[in-house]
Design a protein around this motif. Structure first.
Motif, PDB file in Angstrom:
ATOM      1  N   THR A 684       0.811  -1.217   0.000  1.00 13.16           N
ATOM      2  CA  THR A 684       0.000   0.000   0.000  1.00 13.16           C
ATOM      3  C   THR A 684       0.843   1.264   0.000  1.00 13.16           C
ATOM      4  OG1 THR A 684      -0.142  -0.203   2.410  1.00 13.16           O
ATOM      5  CG2 THR A 684      -1.967  -1.106   1.113  1.00 13.16           C
ATOM      6  N   SER A 685       2.135   1.143   0.284  1.00 20.51           N
ATOM      7  CA  SER A 685       3.036   2.299   0.266  1.00 20.51           C
ATOM      8  C   SER A 685       4.466   1.782   0.298  1.00 20.51           C
ATOM      9  CB  SER A 685       2.768   3.221   1.465  1.00 20.51           C
ATOM     10  OG  SER A 685       3.106   2.556   2.682  1.00 20.51           O
ATOM     11  N   GLN A 686       5.409   2.720   0.175  1.00 20.49           N
ATOM     12  CA  GLN A 686       6.810   2.319   0.274  1.00 20.49           C
ATOM     13  C   GLN A 686       7.140   1.821   1.669  1.00 20.49           C
ATOM     14  OE1 GLN A 686       9.188   5.660  -0.984  1.00 20.49           O
ATOM     15  NE2 GLN A 686       8.912   5.203  -3.164  1.00 20.49           N
ATOM     16  N   LEU A 687       6.352   2.254   2.640  1.00 23.47           N
ATOM     17  CA  LEU A 687       6.595   1.847   4.025  1.00 23.47           C
ATOM     18  C   LEU A 687       5.980   0.479   4.313  1.00 23.47           C
ATOM     19  CD1 LEU A 687       7.799   2.694   6.734  1.00 23.47           C
ATOM     20  CD2 LEU A 687       5.623   3.807   7.271  1.00 23.47           C
ATOM     21  N   TYR A 688       4.739   0.295   3.878  1.00 20.99           N
ATOM     22  CA  TYR A 688       4.037  -0.957   4.157  1.00 20.99           C
ATOM     23  C   TYR A 688       4.032  -1.822   2.893  1.00 20.99           C
ATOM     24  CZ  TYR A 688       2.602   1.148   8.528  1.00 20.99           C
ATOM     25  OH  TYR A 688       2.607   1.731   9.778  1.00 20.99           O
ATOM     26  N   THR A 689       5.170  -2.469   2.677  1.00 20.70           N
ATOM     27  CA  THR A 689       5.307  -3.384   1.554  1.00 20.70           C
ATOM     28  C   THR A 689       4.880  -4.781   1.989  1.00 20.70           C
ATOM     29  OG1 THR A 689       7.601  -3.877   2.131  1.00 20.70           O
ATOM     30  CG2 THR A 689       7.214  -2.035   0.611  1.00 20.70           C
ATOM     31  N   VAL A 690       4.764  -5.678   1.032  1.00 16.60           N
ATOM     32  CA  VAL A 690       4.341  -7.049   1.348  1.00 16.60           C
ATOM     33  C   VAL A 690       5.292  -7.726   2.331  1.00 16.60           C
ATOM     34  CG1 VAL A 690       3.928  -9.353   0.380  1.00 16.60           C
ATOM     35  CG2 VAL A 690       3.058  -7.321  -0.798  1.00 16.60           C
ATOM     36  N   PRO A 691       6.620  -7.652   2.122  1.00 13.04           N
ATOM     37  CA  PRO A 691       7.521  -8.293   3.089  1.00 13.04           C
ATOM     38  C   PRO A 691       7.359  -7.740   4.507  1.00 13.04           C
ATOM     39  CG  PRO A 691       8.706  -7.779   1.082  1.00 13.04           C
ATOM     40  CD  PRO A 691       7.374  -7.110   0.964  1.00 13.04           C
ATOM     41  N   VAL A 692       7.145  -6.424   4.615  1.00 19.82           N
ATOM     42  CA  VAL A 692       6.958  -5.824   5.939  1.00 19.82           C
ATOM     43  C   VAL A 692       5.667  -6.332   6.567  1.00 19.82           C
ATOM     44  CG1 VAL A 692       6.517  -3.657   7.160  1.00 19.82           C
ATOM     45  CG2 VAL A 692       8.312  -3.767   5.423  1.00 19.82           C
ATOM     46  N   LYS A 693       4.601  -6.362   5.786  1.00 22.28           N
ATOM     47  CA  LYS A 693       3.306  -6.800   6.327  1.00 22.28           C
ATOM     48  C   LYS A 693       3.330  -8.267   6.747  1.00 22.28           C
ATOM     49  CE  LYS A 693       0.528  -3.462   3.721  1.00 22.28           C
ATOM     50  NZ  LYS A 693      -0.505  -3.266   2.673  1.00 22.28           N
ATOM     51  N   LYS A 694       4.072  -9.082   6.003  1.00 20.52           N
ATOM     52  CA  LYS A 694       4.130 -10.495   6.373  1.00 20.52           C
ATOM     53  C   LYS A 694       4.802 -10.699   7.721  1.00 20.52           C
ATOM     54  CE  LYS A 694       3.869 -12.647   1.805  1.00 20.52           C
ATOM     55  NZ  LYS A 694       4.533 -13.527   0.804  1.00 20.52           N
ATOM     56  N   LYS A 695       5.685  -9.781   8.078  1.00 20.61           N
ATOM     57  CA  LYS A 695       6.318  -9.872   9.395  1.00 20.61           C
ATOM     58  C   LYS A 695       5.390  -9.388  10.502  1.00 20.61           C
ATOM     59  CE  LYS A 695      11.253  -9.642   8.370  1.00 20.61           C
ATOM     60  NZ  LYS A 695      12.524  -8.931   8.664  1.00 20.61           N
ATOM     61  N   LEU A 696       4.573  -8.397  10.168  1.00 17.41           N
ATOM     62  CA  LEU A 696       3.720  -7.783  11.191  1.00 17.41           C
ATOM     63  C   LEU A 696       2.394  -8.506  11.363  1.00 17.41           C
ATOM     64  CD1 LEU A 696       4.255  -4.002  10.335  1.00 17.41           C
ATOM     65  CD2 LEU A 696       5.454  -5.378  12.034  1.00 17.41           C
ATOM     66  N   ILE A 697       1.902  -9.149  10.317  1.00 15.49           N
ATOM     67  CA  ILE A 697       0.588  -9.810  10.353  1.00 15.49           C
ATOM     68  C   ILE A 697       0.809 -11.299  10.170  1.00 15.49           C
ATOM     69  CG2 ILE A 697      -1.724  -9.886   9.347  1.00 15.49           C
ATOM     70  CD1 ILE A 697      -1.120  -7.084   8.177  1.00 15.49           C
ATOM     71  N   GLY A 698       0.579 -12.058  11.224  1.00 16.50           N
ATOM     72  CA  GLY A 698       0.934 -13.472  11.217  1.00 16.50           C
ATOM     73  C   GLY A 698      -0.216 -14.411  10.954  1.00 16.50           C
ATOM     74  N   PHE A 699      -0.489 -14.697   9.687  1.00 18.19           N
ATOM     75  CA  PHE A 699      -1.463 -15.727   9.325  1.00 18.19           C
ATOM     76  C   PHE A 699      -0.741 -17.058   9.190  1.00 18.19           C
ATOM     77  CE2 PHE A 699      -4.279 -12.266   8.015  1.00 18.19           C
ATOM     78  CZ  PHE A 699      -5.509 -12.759   8.421  1.00 18.19           C
ATOM     79  N   ILE A 700      -1.204 -18.047   9.919  1.00 13.69           N
ATOM     80  CA  ILE A 700      -0.627 -19.388   9.865  1.00 13.69           C
ATOM     81  C   ILE A 700      -1.769 -20.378   9.666  1.00 13.69           C
ATOM     82  CG2 ILE A 700       0.689 -21.143  11.123  1.00 13.69           C
ATOM     83  CD1 ILE A 700       2.064 -18.894  12.616  1.00 13.69           C
ATOM     84  N   ASP A 701      -1.671 -21.149   8.582  1.00 15.27           N
ATOM     85  CA  ASP A 701      -2.726 -22.106   8.224  1.00 15.27           C
ATOM     86  C   ASP A 701      -4.084 -21.416   8.111  1.00 15.27           C
ATOM     87  OD1 ASP A 701      -0.860 -24.164   8.240  1.00 15.27           O
ATOM     88  OD2 ASP A 701      -1.178 -24.583  10.375  1.00 15.27           O
ATOM     89  N   GLY A 702      -4.082 -20.190   7.588  1.00 13.91           N
ATOM     90  CA  GLY A 702      -5.332 -19.473   7.341  1.00 13.91           C
ATOM     91  C   GLY A 702      -5.880 -18.708   8.519  1.00 13.91           C
ATOM     92  N   ASP A 703      -5.283 -18.851   9.693  1.00 10.80           N
ATOM     93  CA  ASP A 703      -5.776 -18.167  10.893  1.00 10.80           C
ATOM     94  C   ASP A 703      -4.775 -17.114  11.349  1.00 10.80           C
ATOM     95  OD1 ASP A 703      -8.056 -19.802  10.992  1.00 10.80           O
ATOM     96  OD2 ASP A 703      -6.963 -21.355  12.112  1.00 10.80           O
ATOM     97  N   LEU A 704      -5.307 -15.973  11.836  1.00 11.35           N
ATOM     98  CA  LEU A 704      -4.441 -14.926  12.367  1.00 11.35           C
ATOM     99  C   LEU A 704      -3.947 -15.354  13.746  1.00 11.35           C
ATOM    100  CD1 LEU A 704      -3.267 -12.056  11.935  1.00 11.35           C
ATOM    101  CD2 LEU A 704      -5.212 -11.204  13.271  1.00 11.35           C
ATOM    102  N   LYS A 705      -2.670 -15.574  13.866  1.00  6.15           N
ATOM    103  CA  LYS A 705      -2.092 -16.024  15.127  1.00  6.15           C
ATOM    104  C   LYS A 705      -1.470 -14.877  15.927  1.00  6.15           C
ATOM    105  CE  LYS A 705      -2.985 -20.421  14.660  1.00  6.15           C
ATOM    106  NZ  LYS A 705      -3.917 -21.115  15.583  1.00  6.15           N
ATOM    107  N   TYR A 706      -0.985 -13.871  15.235  1.00 10.25           N
ATOM    108  CA  TYR A 706      -0.379 -12.749  15.946  1.00 10.25           C
ATOM    109  C   TYR A 706      -0.411 -11.501  15.083  1.00 10.25           C
ATOM    110  CZ  TYR A 706       3.802 -13.244  13.031  1.00 10.25           C
ATOM    111  OH  TYR A 706       4.661 -13.295  11.970  1.00 10.25           O
ATOM    112  N   ALA A 707      -0.287 -10.360  15.744  1.00 17.17           N
ATOM    113  CA  ALA A 707      -0.139  -9.059  15.084  1.00 17.17           C
ATOM    114  C   ALA A 707       0.914  -8.300  15.870  1.00 17.17           C
ATOM    115  CB  ALA A 707      -1.464  -8.304  15.064  1.00 17.17           C
ATOM    116  N   ALA A 708       1.793  -7.606  15.144  1.00 21.79           N
ATOM    117  CA  ALA A 708       2.947  -7.012  15.827  1.00 21.79           C
ATOM    118  C   ALA A 708       3.126  -5.545  15.469  1.00 21.79           C
ATOM    119  CB  ALA A 708       4.212  -7.784  15.475  1.00 21.79           C
ATOM    120  N   ILE A 709       3.762  -4.839  16.396  1.00 27.05           N
ATOM    121  CA  ILE A 709       4.212  -3.462  16.197  1.00 27.05           C
ATOM    122  C   ILE A 709       5.731  -3.493  16.216  1.00 27.05           C
ATOM    123  CG2 ILE A 709       4.189  -1.112  17.116  1.00 27.05           C
ATOM    124  CD1 ILE A 709       1.608  -1.870  18.612  1.00 27.05           C
ATOM    125  N   GLN A 710       6.358  -2.771  15.314  1.00 27.51           N
ATOM    126  CA  GLN A 710       7.817  -2.680  15.304  1.00 27.51           C
ATOM    127  C   GLN A 710       8.212  -1.212  15.323  1.00 27.51           C
ATOM    128  OE1 GLN A 710      10.303  -5.194  12.609  1.00 27.51           O
ATOM    129  NE2 GLN A 710      11.143  -3.239  11.905  1.00 27.51           N
TER     130      GLN A 710
END
Length: 729
Positions: A684-710
């Motif tokens: 969605t921006s230079q800041l929130y790229t796909v690699p960054v979001k994958k670290k912050l939003i943790g979907f595992i086996d289709g379920d949201l397991k964690y969400a993080a702030i860095q």
């Protein structure tokens, strides 16, 4: 090359970042056309390596190598990086530099461009900097790996292989050559008025490996010196070889126990220092035993047992063994316990080093009390005449004298059990005199000569002499002769040290009293300072003070206005993780089986209160104050958008755009999570790229397991651990 679609090489590997610094010896702006060209060529030495695309940070959109925007080359040459680095127009370079200096007047400009400017830039009018720097990150994880922690040893090995090519290229570019025990990095690298420095952790590891390899050759000189000294002290090359062999053999045996019995696989350069410990203790133990063997010779002969007697070797060995075993045990045991005590250290490399060193000392002790006696016996019986400095033991050693008196008065006798060359005859009667027979009769001293010589023409032995047995006579002469110094060290103690310690003034031993006072003061002072010990406040220096890798750290830490965000401590704050499970973790293999998170089953970001708590945490972090010395500003987090990655507000705005009339709190649960999955796969921006979001939003086996702030703190990576602890608190 990595694949951005699979997230390969899309995150920065901070431990593999390349740093350059450039400084001019002129008091003027470093940004001239000539200097910019030289800087470009130095950076292109790195960027033009053929395997660079296999390691570079990838652009998540184009899947090509991302343009290194943290370089001086980018500032002046832009996106069209040219390997040839053409000489730019001086007017263009001056205009570009002027724009950079002007940007420093705003906070945003200082935070962005202060990275390239030295601290004193804004104190000059007009602004200018005499030094600048560049930063080139590499990508992570490498192709074929799931994350930067996946088979980390293998990935680090590949980074190191790449940096070996970097080193070779830079050495060739600047015609650098190292000498034995002198690194090329200890020389200044200059071109005209410009000085170049560079550093990366893999380059540091390569350099450390080279230094250790050279230093280990010095260990061979240590072995040679100890061997020569053993031969000198033991007066035999054969015994020296046997003693050194016993010391060296204790190392592989110790390492076998360490790896196979203790099951400790961890081994670093620190552990190789064990060889020096064993060298010193092992040689000392051999000296103690051989000295006991030498002393036992006189004691056995004083008892009337001489070479040739079947009991001679057994009795001499028994005396030597009984004397040496306790001294060797005491020194080995206390040293061994001291090293084993480090096993309780929470610092694993230190504790394992102590375990290995203690084991080596124990093995060496066992070899000293088993192999050394056997070696001495073999030498004595079979090869004592080989490479022996002094005369054979068949001739009575220097300092060992035999005084013989006849038991039956008036009868000439030969000493019982003594070999012919030691036997003495005493003829009584007439004008004969008692005969004192020795290798050097004059060395017996006047006291022995008076006691055992007849006065004048007397035909009878004095009454006191008759009462002395053969054993007492030999022991007396041996003790007298052993008091005579035979080396410079012994002479010092006999003629200088002992008399000084015995000297009195008005009945007081002066020197012992002075030494007592001095050491008492020293001990008390040491205890006072020991109570003030704390963690070091400066980074450990692994290289000499004039080494490039030492001086560049000082430059990077203290000579620039603002550091790159990558130089500061990053903190991740995950929601939804309750702990870490490490069932297969082995502390001696810290890079393997790091464990896996234990997720909180009650975590649900869809709930309104959960979103409010998440947003409140972001707000608290962004405004948190920091009054500790470890922080460079009065805030915990840098006041830039890049410093705080809190995806929820961005997701909420994105969601509202895609779903008019709805928000993340009034939609259905299925809609919330399905949209969050789409958001996670969208830049969605230079800041929130796909690699960054994958670290912050943790979907595992289709379920949201964690969400993080860095967030990136204002605390530099190189701040002392003690100061980091205060900030953490």
């Amino acid at each position: 090359r990595g694949d951005a679609a699979n997230s390969s090489q899309t995150s920065e590997q901070s431990s593999a970042t390349m740093w350059y610094t450039f400084s001019s010896n002129k008091d003027e702006s470093i940004f001239t056309a000539e200097n910019v060209q030289k800087i470009c060529r130095a950076e292109m030495t790195y960027l033009s390596i053929s395997s660079y695309p296999d390691y570079c940070l990838l652009n998540s959109t184009t899947s090509g190598c991302a343009v290194p925007t943290g370089t001086v080359t980018y500032l002046f040459y832009g996106y069209s990086l040219n390997n040839t680095c053409p000489l730019l127009d001086e007017g263009y370079v001056n205009a570009t530099a002027h724009g950079l200096y002007t940007s420093l007047n705003t906070l945003a400009g200082r935070l962005k461009l202060g990275f390239f400017m030295e601290k004193d830039t804004m104190s000059r009018h007009p602004y200018y900097t005499t030094r600048t720097r560049s930063r080139i990150p590499l990508g992570s994880p490498l192709e074929g790996y799931d994350s930067d922690t996946d088979r980390i040893v293998e990935q680090n090995t590949k980074y190191r292989q790449f940096y070996q090519k970097v080193k070779d290229g830079l050495f060739s570019r600047f015609n650098m050559k190292s000498r034995y025990l002198y690194s090329a990095y200890r020389n200044k690298i200059t071109e005209g008025d410009l000085e170049f420095k560079w550093f990366s952790l893999p380059l540091g590891n390569i350099e450390m490996g080279d230094i250790v390899s050279e230093d280990l050759t010095l260990a061979m000189f240590s072995l040679l010196f100890v061997f020569c000294w053993m031969c000198y002290h033991l007066e035999s090359v054969s015994l020296g070889v046997m003693g050194m062999t016993q010391i060296v053999l204790s190392l592989p045996v110790s390492f076998f126990i360490y790896r196979q019995i203790y099951v400790i696989p961890y081994f670093t350069e620190l552990h190789s220092l064990t060889i020096f410990i064993v060298l010193g203790i092992g040689a000392d133990d051999v000296f103690v035993f051989v000295d006991g063997w030498r002393q036992a010779e006189g004691i056995v002969q004083a008892r009337g047992i001489y070479p040739g007697n079947p009991l001679y070797l057994e009795k001499r060995m028994k005396i030597a063994y009984s004397r040496a075993k306790q001294a060797v045990f005491d020194t080995s045991f206390t040293t061994m316990v001291a090293f084993f005590a480090t096993a309780i250290s929470p610092i694993m490399p230190v504790s394992t080093f102590g375990i290995l060193a203690a084991t080596a000392i124990l093995v060496n002790y066992l070899m000293v009390i088993t192999l050394t006696p056997a070696a001495v016996a073999v030498y004595h019986v079979y090869i004592r005449n080989i490479c022996k400095r002094s005369s054979s033991e068949n001739v009575e050693p220097s300092g060992m004298h035999e005084v013989v008196t006849s038991s039956p008065v008036g009868v000439g006798t030969e000493s019982k059990g003594a070999p012919p060359h030691l036997a003495s005859s005493v003829v009584m009667g007439g004008n004969s005199k008692d005969v004192v027979h020795s290798k050097n009769a004059s060395s017996l001293g006047s006291q022995a000569a008076v006691q055992f010589s007849a006065a004048g023409a007397s035909s009878r032995i004095s009454s006191p002499a008759k009462k002395l047995t053969r054993k007492a006579t030999l022991a007396f002469v041996i003790s007298e002769e052993q008091e005579k110094p035979t080396t410079a060290i012994e002479a010092f103690f006999h003629k200088r040290y002992i008399p000084a310690m015995k000297w009195k003034c008005r009945g007081i031993f002066v020197l012992p009293l002075v030494m007592l006072v001095v050491f008492l003061v020293y001990g008390v002072t040491s205890m006072v300072y020991a109570t003030k010990l704390s963690s070091p406040l400066e980074e450990e220096q692994w290289f000499p003070t004039n080494h490039m890798f030492t001086t560049i750290q000082e430059d990077l830490n203290n000579k620039y206005m603002v550091g790159s965000l990558e130089e500061y401590v990053k903190i991740g704050m995950p929601f939804g993780i309750s702990g870490i499970d490490r069932p297969g973790f082995n502390k001696y293999k810290p890079d393997d089986n790091r464990g896996h998170p234990v997720f909180d089953a009650a975590f649900d970001l869809y709930l309104e209160e959960s979103q409010q708590a998440f947003a409140r945490a972001c707000s608290l972090i962004s405004t948190k104050q920091c009054d500790r010395n470890g922080c460079e500003r009065d805030t915990l987090v840098w006041p830039t958008n890049e410093a705080l990655l809190c995806f929820l507000p961005d997701f909420q705005a994105w969601f509202a755009t895609r779903n008019p009339g709805y928000s993340t709190v009034n939609c259905t649960r299925d809609t919330f999570y399905s949209e969050l999955k789409v958001y996670r796969q969208t830049s969605t921006s230079q800041l929130y790229t796909v690699p960054v979001k994958k670290k912050l939003i943790g979907f595992i086996d289709g379920d949201l397991k964690y969400a993080a702030i860095q967030f990136t703190t204002t605390m530099h990576d190189d701040v002392a651990t003690a100061e980091k602890g205060k900030v953490r608190e």
